[in-house]
Enzyme design. Structure first.
Site, PDB file in Angstrom:
ATOM      1  N   ASP A 141       3.611  -6.086   0.330  1.00 37.91           N
ATOM      2  CA  ASP A 141       4.578  -5.470  -0.586  1.00 37.91           C
ATOM      3  C   ASP A 141       4.455  -6.031  -1.991  1.00 37.91           C
ATOM      4  O   ASP A 141       5.389  -5.934  -2.788  1.00 37.91           O
ATOM      5  CB  ASP A 141       6.009  -5.697  -0.055  1.00 37.91           C
ATOM      6  CG  ASP A 141       7.013  -4.750  -0.704  1.00 37.91           C
ATOM      7  OD1 ASP A 141       8.220  -5.074  -0.696  1.00 37.91           O
ATOM      8  OD2 ASP A 141       6.598  -3.690  -1.231  1.00 37.91           O
ATOM      9  N   LYS A 144       0.113  -3.498  -5.663  1.00 36.70           N
ATOM     10  CA  LYS A 144      -0.519  -2.546  -4.723  1.00 36.70           C
ATOM     11  C   LYS A 144      -2.035  -2.631  -4.734  1.00 36.70           C
ATOM     12  O   LYS A 144      -2.669  -2.472  -3.701  1.00 36.70           O
ATOM     13  CB  LYS A 144      -0.049  -1.127  -5.036  1.00 36.70           C
ATOM     14  CG  LYS A 144       1.480  -1.007  -5.131  1.00 36.70           C
ATOM     15  CD  LYS A 144       2.206  -1.732  -3.984  1.00 36.70           C
ATOM     16  CE  LYS A 144       3.648  -2.048  -4.356  1.00 36.70           C
ATOM     17  NZ  LYS A 144       4.283  -3.001  -3.391  1.00 36.70           N
ATOM     18  N   ASP A 169       4.026  -1.436   2.538  1.00 40.45           N
ATOM     19  CA  ASP A 169       4.981  -0.615   1.814  1.00 40.45           C
ATOM     20  C   ASP A 169       4.262   0.146   0.698  1.00 40.45           C
ATOM     21  O   ASP A 169       3.151  -0.202   0.296  1.00 40.45           O
ATOM     22  CB  ASP A 169       6.074  -1.513   1.195  1.00 40.45           C
ATOM     23  CG  ASP A 169       7.220  -0.694   0.610  1.00 40.45           C
ATOM     24  OD1 ASP A 169       7.953  -1.214  -0.234  1.00 40.45           O
ATOM     25  OD2 ASP A 169       7.374   0.497   1.001  1.00 40.45           O
ATOM     26  N   ASN A 170       4.887   1.203   0.201  1.00 41.19           N
ATOM     27  CA  ASN A 170       4.453   1.900  -1.024  1.00 41.19           C
ATOM     28  C   ASN A 170       3.079   2.545  -0.992  1.00 41.19           C
ATOM     29  O   ASN A 170       2.388   2.587  -2.021  1.00 41.19           O
ATOM     30  CB  ASN A 170       4.498   0.931  -2.217  1.00 41.19           C
ATOM     31  CG  ASN A 170       5.805   0.227  -2.352  1.00 41.19           C
ATOM     32  OD1 ASN A 170       5.874  -0.980  -2.164  1.00 41.19           O
ATOM     33  ND2 ASN A 170       6.857   0.964  -2.649  1.00 41.19           N
ATOM     34  N   GLU A 199      13.065   3.690  -1.750  1.00 46.67           N
ATOM     35  CA  GLU A 199      14.297   2.883  -1.649  1.00 46.67           C
ATOM     36  C   GLU A 199      15.382   3.358  -2.623  1.00 46.67           C
ATOM     37  O   GLU A 199      15.153   3.516  -3.807  1.00 46.67           O
ATOM     38  CB  GLU A 199      14.001   1.383  -1.888  1.00 46.67           C
ATOM     39  CG  GLU A 199      13.181   1.059  -3.103  1.00 46.67           C
ATOM     40  CD  GLU A 199      11.710   0.854  -2.782  1.00 46.67           C
ATOM     41  OE1 GLU A 199      11.194   1.550  -1.884  1.00 46.67           O
ATOM     42  OE2 GLU A 199      11.066   0.024  -3.424  1.00 46.67           O
TER      43      GLU A 199
HETATM   44  C1  LIG Z   1       6.818  -6.670 -10.857  1.00 50.59           C
HETATM   45  N1  LIG Z   1       6.395  -6.763  -9.492  1.00 50.59           N
HETATM   46  C2  LIG Z   1       6.395  -7.859  -8.750  1.00 50.59           C
HETATM   47  N2  LIG Z   1       5.961  -7.550  -7.522  1.00 50.59           N
HETATM   48  C3  LIG Z   1       5.663  -6.253  -7.512  1.00 50.59           C
HETATM   49  C4  LIG Z   1       5.131  -5.517  -6.353  1.00 50.59           C
HETATM   50  N3  LIG Z   1       5.964  -4.389  -5.959  1.00 50.59           N
HETATM   51  C5  LIG Z   1       5.843  -3.235  -6.609  1.00 50.59           C
HETATM   52  O1  LIG Z   1       5.082  -3.117  -7.557  1.00 50.59           O
HETATM   53  C6  LIG Z   1       6.724  -2.096  -6.208  1.00 50.59           C
HETATM   54  C7  LIG Z   1       6.987  -1.101  -7.157  1.00 50.59           C
HETATM   55  C8  LIG Z   1       7.824  -0.027  -6.841  1.00 50.59           C
HETATM   56  C9  LIG Z   1       8.090   1.010  -7.856  1.00 50.59           C
HETATM   57  C10 LIG Z   1       8.760   0.658  -9.024  1.00 50.59           C
HETATM   58  C11 LIG Z   1       9.032   1.639  -9.973  1.00 50.59           C
HETATM   59  C12 LIG Z   1       8.635   2.959  -9.766  1.00 50.59           C
HETATM   60  F1  LIG Z   1       8.906   3.903 -10.692  1.00 50.59           F
HETATM   61  C13 LIG Z   1       7.972   3.303  -8.616  1.00 50.59           C
HETATM   62  C14 LIG Z   1       7.683   2.334  -7.659  1.00 50.59           C
HETATM   63  C15 LIG Z   1       8.414   0.067  -5.570  1.00 50.59           C
HETATM   64  C16 LIG Z   1       8.143  -0.926  -4.625  1.00 50.59           C
HETATM   65  O2  LIG Z   1       8.677  -0.863  -3.359  1.00 50.59           O
HETATM   66  C17 LIG Z   1       7.308  -1.999  -4.931  1.00 50.59           C
HETATM   67  O3  LIG Z   1       7.059  -2.930  -3.952  1.00 50.59           O
HETATM   68  C18 LIG Z   1       5.939  -5.729  -8.755  1.00 50.59           C
HETATM   69 MG   LIG Z   2       7.715  -2.193  -2.027  1.00 51.92          MG
END
Ligand SMILES: Cn1cnc(CNC(=O)c2cc(-c3ccc(F)cc3)cc(O)c2O)c1
Ligand SMILES: [Mg+2]
Length: 217
Positions: A141, A144, A169-170, A199
């Site tokens: 998670d 990506k 995830d994602n 989410e």
């Molecule tokens: C800053 N950062 C530190 N760790 C991470 C890793 N996680 C993600 O990047 C992540 C991003 C999103 C997401 C956010 C905005 C959007 F418009 C669409 C999707 C959703 C998730 O569930 C995620 O896990 C990011």
């Molecule tokens: Mg996620």
């Protein structure tokens, strides 16, 4: 503002959740994300699938990549057996600091170890420095584009055994195309895709991928 979203979430949890009660921490975090500010927690349908995996697998050693504020770490650990444990890795120091507080608030600090380092560096040392022999559950998670790097590293370190589960995830939003191609094309895994809501967003669809390791030990 002075405070970050993660600090505001932690403040809300401290003011509204019951100390030592993981369910209360998760419910309160969900309420915060639904009423105050969105946060990227593997919650709702994603969390329900995660709960199901943990309850069925009864993993002893779990690895999470991408702790963020600790929501999914608490979600996993609340269902672990007494001697089981979760190692969760977060490269961002601000997130790791908040996550440690959330884990403590849930009363799960004896089951969860939050490591504030780069995932690749920790994976290379799991056997020697973190006393891990095999991983029963891996939850991806974090960034990506790093899913594929880290799953290859986990295989290289021979950390998986027959029946180990890798849950990602994602895989739709933001997406992990390289990872999906790799894991679905590998003879060492049996993968299942689940279409889920993003989410806290009822009108957006995402996807999660559950892959069971069937390769050589
Ligand atoms: C800053 N950062 C530190 N760790 C991470 C890793 N996680 C993600 O990047 C992540 C991003 C999103 C997401 C956010 C905005 C959007 F418009 C669409 C999707 C959703 C998730 O569930 C995620 O896990 C990011
Ligand atoms: Mg996620």
């Amino acid at each position: 503002k002075g405070t970050t979203r993660e600090q505001r979430a932690l403040k809300y949890l401290k003011e509204h959740a019951r100390q030592g009660d993981p369910d209360s921490v998760l419910e309160t975090f969900d309420e915060f994300c639904r009423t105050q500010e969105w946060a990227m927690n593997a919650a709702e349908e994603k969390g329900d699938i995660l709960d199901e995996i943990v309850r069925e697998l009864q993993p002893t050693t779990c690895l999470e990549l991408g702790t963020y504020c600790g929501y999914s770490a608490v979600r996993i650990a609340r269902n672990l057996s007494p001697s089981a444990r979760l190692i969760t890795i977060e490269v961002n120091p601000d997130y790791a600091a908040v996550a440690r507080e959330v884990v403590k608030l849930a009363g799960l600090q004896d089951k969860i170890e939050v490591i504030n380092l780069d995932s690749a560096d920790v994976i290379r040392e799991l056997k020697t420095k973190y006393d891990v022999t095999k991983l029963d559950l891996v939850f991806l998670d974090h960034w990506k584009y790093l899913y594929i790097r880290d799953i290859k590293l986990i295989e290289e370190e021979k950390l998986l055994k027959k029946g180990s589960v890798v849950f990602a995830d994602n895989v739709i939003i933001p997406g992990a195309p390289g990872y999906l191609e790799y894991i679905r094309g590998s003879k060492n895994y049996k993968s299942t895709f689940y279409s889920v809501h993003f989410e806290y967003m009822d009108d957006m669809k995402d996807g999660v991928e559950k892959s069971v390791y069937i390769g050589d030990e």
